[in-house]
Design an enzyme around this catalytic site. Sequence first.
Site, PDB file in Angstrom:
ATOM      1  N   LYS A 126     -30.939  22.435  -9.522  1.00 52.14           N
ATOM      2  CA  LYS A 126     -30.553  23.576 -10.369  1.00 52.14           C
ATOM      3  C   LYS A 126     -30.453  23.158 -11.840  1.00 52.14           C
ATOM      4  O   LYS A 126     -30.140  21.995 -12.129  1.00 52.14           O
ATOM      5  CB  LYS A 126     -29.285  24.234  -9.840  1.00 52.14           C
ATOM      6  CG  LYS A 126     -28.025  23.582 -10.240  1.00 52.14           C
ATOM      7  CD  LYS A 126     -26.790  24.374  -9.825  1.00 52.14           C
ATOM      8  CE  LYS A 126     -25.589  23.533 -10.228  1.00 52.14           C
ATOM      9  NZ  LYS A 126     -24.310  23.953  -9.832  1.00 52.14           N
ATOM     10  N   LYS A 139     -25.796  21.533 -16.897  1.00 53.22           N
ATOM     11  CA  LYS A 139     -25.357  20.845 -18.106  1.00 53.22           C
ATOM     12  C   LYS A 139     -25.302  19.344 -17.888  1.00 53.22           C
ATOM     13  O   LYS A 139     -25.348  18.566 -18.822  1.00 53.22           O
ATOM     14  CB  LYS A 139     -23.920  21.276 -18.449  1.00 53.22           C
ATOM     15  CG  LYS A 139     -23.784  22.720 -18.792  1.00 53.22           C
ATOM     16  CD  LYS A 139     -22.315  23.088 -19.003  1.00 53.22           C
ATOM     17  CE  LYS A 139     -21.859  24.028 -17.915  1.00 53.22           C
ATOM     18  NZ  LYS A 139     -20.798  24.943 -18.314  1.00 53.22           N
ATOM     19  N   LYS A 190     -20.773  16.100  -6.624  1.00 49.70           N
ATOM     20  CA  LYS A 190     -20.209  15.534  -7.856  1.00 49.70           C
ATOM     21  C   LYS A 190     -19.590  14.163  -7.643  1.00 49.70           C
ATOM     22  O   LYS A 190     -19.582  13.344  -8.555  1.00 49.70           O
ATOM     23  CB  LYS A 190     -19.175  16.485  -8.474  1.00 49.70           C
ATOM     24  CG  LYS A 190     -19.817  17.701  -9.121  1.00 49.70           C
ATOM     25  CD  LYS A 190     -18.909  18.318 -10.164  1.00 49.70           C
ATOM     26  CE  LYS A 190     -19.600  19.469 -10.849  1.00 49.70           C
ATOM     27  NZ  LYS A 190     -18.729  20.198 -11.757  1.00 49.70           N
TER      28      LYS A 190
HETATM   29  P1  TYM Z   1     -20.079  26.442 -14.422  1.00 48.92           P
HETATM   30  O1  TYM Z   1     -19.372  26.148 -15.692  1.00 48.92           O
HETATM   31  O2  TYM Z   1     -20.817  25.325 -13.761  1.00 48.92           O
HETATM   32  O3  TYM Z   1     -21.105  27.617 -14.620  1.00 48.92           O
HETATM   33  C1  TYM Z   1     -20.736  28.878 -15.193  1.00 48.92           C
HETATM   34  C2  TYM Z   1     -21.486  29.994 -14.499  1.00 48.92           C
HETATM   35  O4  TYM Z   1     -22.905  29.771 -14.602  1.00 48.92           O
HETATM   36  C3  TYM Z   1     -23.496  29.846 -13.315  1.00 48.92           C
HETATM   37  N1  TYM Z   1     -24.609  28.889 -13.258  1.00 48.92           N
HETATM   38  C4  TYM Z   1     -25.847  29.189 -12.836  1.00 48.92           C
HETATM   39  N2  TYM Z   1     -26.375  30.335 -12.378  1.00 48.92           N
HETATM   40  C5  TYM Z   1     -27.694  30.321 -12.060  1.00 48.92           C
HETATM   41  N3  TYM Z   1     -28.482  29.217 -12.151  1.00 48.92           N
HETATM   42  C6  TYM Z   1     -27.983  28.044 -12.599  1.00 48.92           C
HETATM   43  N4  TYM Z   1     -28.754  26.968 -12.715  1.00 48.92           N
HETATM   44  C7  TYM Z   1     -26.609  27.984 -12.963  1.00 48.92           C
HETATM   45  N5  TYM Z   1     -25.796  27.010 -13.448  1.00 48.92           N
HETATM   46  C8  TYM Z   1     -24.577  27.578 -13.613  1.00 48.92           C
HETATM   47  C9  TYM Z   1     -22.382  29.455 -12.345  1.00 48.92           C
HETATM   48  O5  TYM Z   1     -22.632  29.973 -11.060  1.00 48.92           O
HETATM   49  C10 TYM Z   1     -21.178  30.075 -13.003  1.00 48.92           C
HETATM   50  O6  TYM Z   1     -21.039  31.421 -12.623  1.00 48.92           O
HETATM   51  N6  TYM Z   1     -16.340  26.404 -11.112  1.00 48.92           N
HETATM   52  C11 TYM Z   1     -17.008  27.215 -12.122  1.00 48.92           C
HETATM   53  C12 TYM Z   1     -16.085  27.706 -13.216  1.00 48.92           C
HETATM   54  C13 TYM Z   1     -14.916  28.466 -12.703  1.00 48.92           C
HETATM   55  C14 TYM Z   1     -14.915  29.790 -12.175  1.00 48.92           C
HETATM   56  C15 TYM Z   1     -13.562  30.066 -11.856  1.00 48.92           C
HETATM   57  C16 TYM Z   1     -15.922  30.738 -11.939  1.00 48.92           C
HETATM   58  C17 TYM Z   1     -13.625  28.018 -12.703  1.00 48.92           C
HETATM   59  N7  TYM Z   1     -12.824  28.976 -12.180  1.00 48.92           N
HETATM   60  C18 TYM Z   1     -13.198  31.301 -11.304  1.00 48.92           C
HETATM   61  C19 TYM Z   1     -15.523  31.952 -11.389  1.00 48.92           C
HETATM   62  C20 TYM Z   1     -14.196  32.237 -11.069  1.00 48.92           C
HETATM   63  C21 TYM Z   1     -18.079  26.368 -12.776  1.00 48.92           C
HETATM   64  O7  TYM Z   1     -17.986  25.159 -12.839  1.00 48.92           O
HETATM   65  O8  TYM Z   1     -19.080  27.096 -13.379  1.00 48.92           O
END
Ligand code: TYM
Length: 332
Positions: free
Chosen positions: A195, A198, A112
């Site tokens: 991957k 967004k 990032k």
């Molecule tokens: P975020 O917002 O990027 O994504 C949310 C969830 O979607 C999953 N994900 C994917 N899984 C499979 N293939 C993909 N291409 C893909 N893109 C996203 C992510 O693995 C995630 O589970 N840091 C985290 C948010 C967060 C969080 C937490 C998660 C903040 N605190 C505590 C778990 C526990 C994030 O940015 O996810």
Amino acid sequence: MRIVSGIQPTGNLHLGNYLGAIRNWVRMQDDMPGEKLYFLADLHAITVHNDPAELTANTREMAAALMAAGIDPDKAILFNQARVPAHAELAWLLFCTARIGWLNRMTQFKEKSGKNREGASVGLYAYPVLQAADVLLYQTSHVPVGDDQKQHLELARDIATKFNLDTGTETFTLPEPTIPPTAARIMSLRDGTAKMSKSDPSDASRINLIDDPDTIMAKIRKAKTDPEPLPSEAAGLEGRAEAANLVSIYAAMADESVDQVLARFAGQGFGAFKPALGELLVETLRPIATRFAELKADPAAIDAALEAGAARAAALAKPTLDAAYAALGLCR
Ligand code: TYM
């Protein structure tokens, strides 16, 4: 059993989020005992460029999208981080436990921040420590996430272990990630090595859960593939990242194994496979898009649901936050 997970309220809910995480949130909400806490990680969203009006709108929209996908505020506790100050408070305590060397190994920060590491926010660097706080605050046993979050959860376990050891207490429970066996990582429709995300500037790289049927069909039609027919077994997809991605999306959507899907399409080209995949996506996502449009029309109801969820989350967080302060000898 206590289930906790979060999602950043940036952009739309896409197929990677859904198959990697949200579908498991819904299944665990419906099938597992214990409390389930699902939240919008708005404090994480401000670690990169932030447009305040957009963040407010996105937070409501993402809450509506989660409810449309099956999260039920009567069964799970749905809230946004900013409404539960205990997340930020515990994060500060954990900053003093986490080691700089541990954070230096986090691959997401490297991705990032890119070439502009010196110009990245301290928040972006410290991001995984806030994520550890999100989970450790609730004595979480299971964290349903996609594969890309695995490293952050390993860090949360390291932080919990060190805090408990340093203070001679059992303040925190060690959380386990729950990663789906198929669709742990959905890839971009334009590049099978990146991957689905967004932040990809090309909307054609992802299927959004609220895309209309024509858009879904067009994105699948234009998805990158290769000229070979589909093999009869999963091993035949090796070295064919784009083909493997589309087959695994089909398998996950249909709740089948990759081999079951291939048994049906073996020997056929993408001219036959893509329309079948497109239709499967359209039919499965249609009810989600319809429900989303209804929910989005009532922002006051969304705010009320988040407010009520936050009050419940804050009550569950309090004992652990109090214990963490006490373990460190802080007087309050
Ligand atoms: P975020 O917002 O990027 O994504 C949310 C969830 O979607 C999953 N994900 C994917 N899984 C499979 N293939 C993909 N291409 C893909 N893109 C996203 C992510 O693995 C995630 O589970 N840091 C985290 C948010 C967060 C969080 C937490 C998660 C903040 N605190 C505590 C778990 C526990 C994030 O940015 O996810």
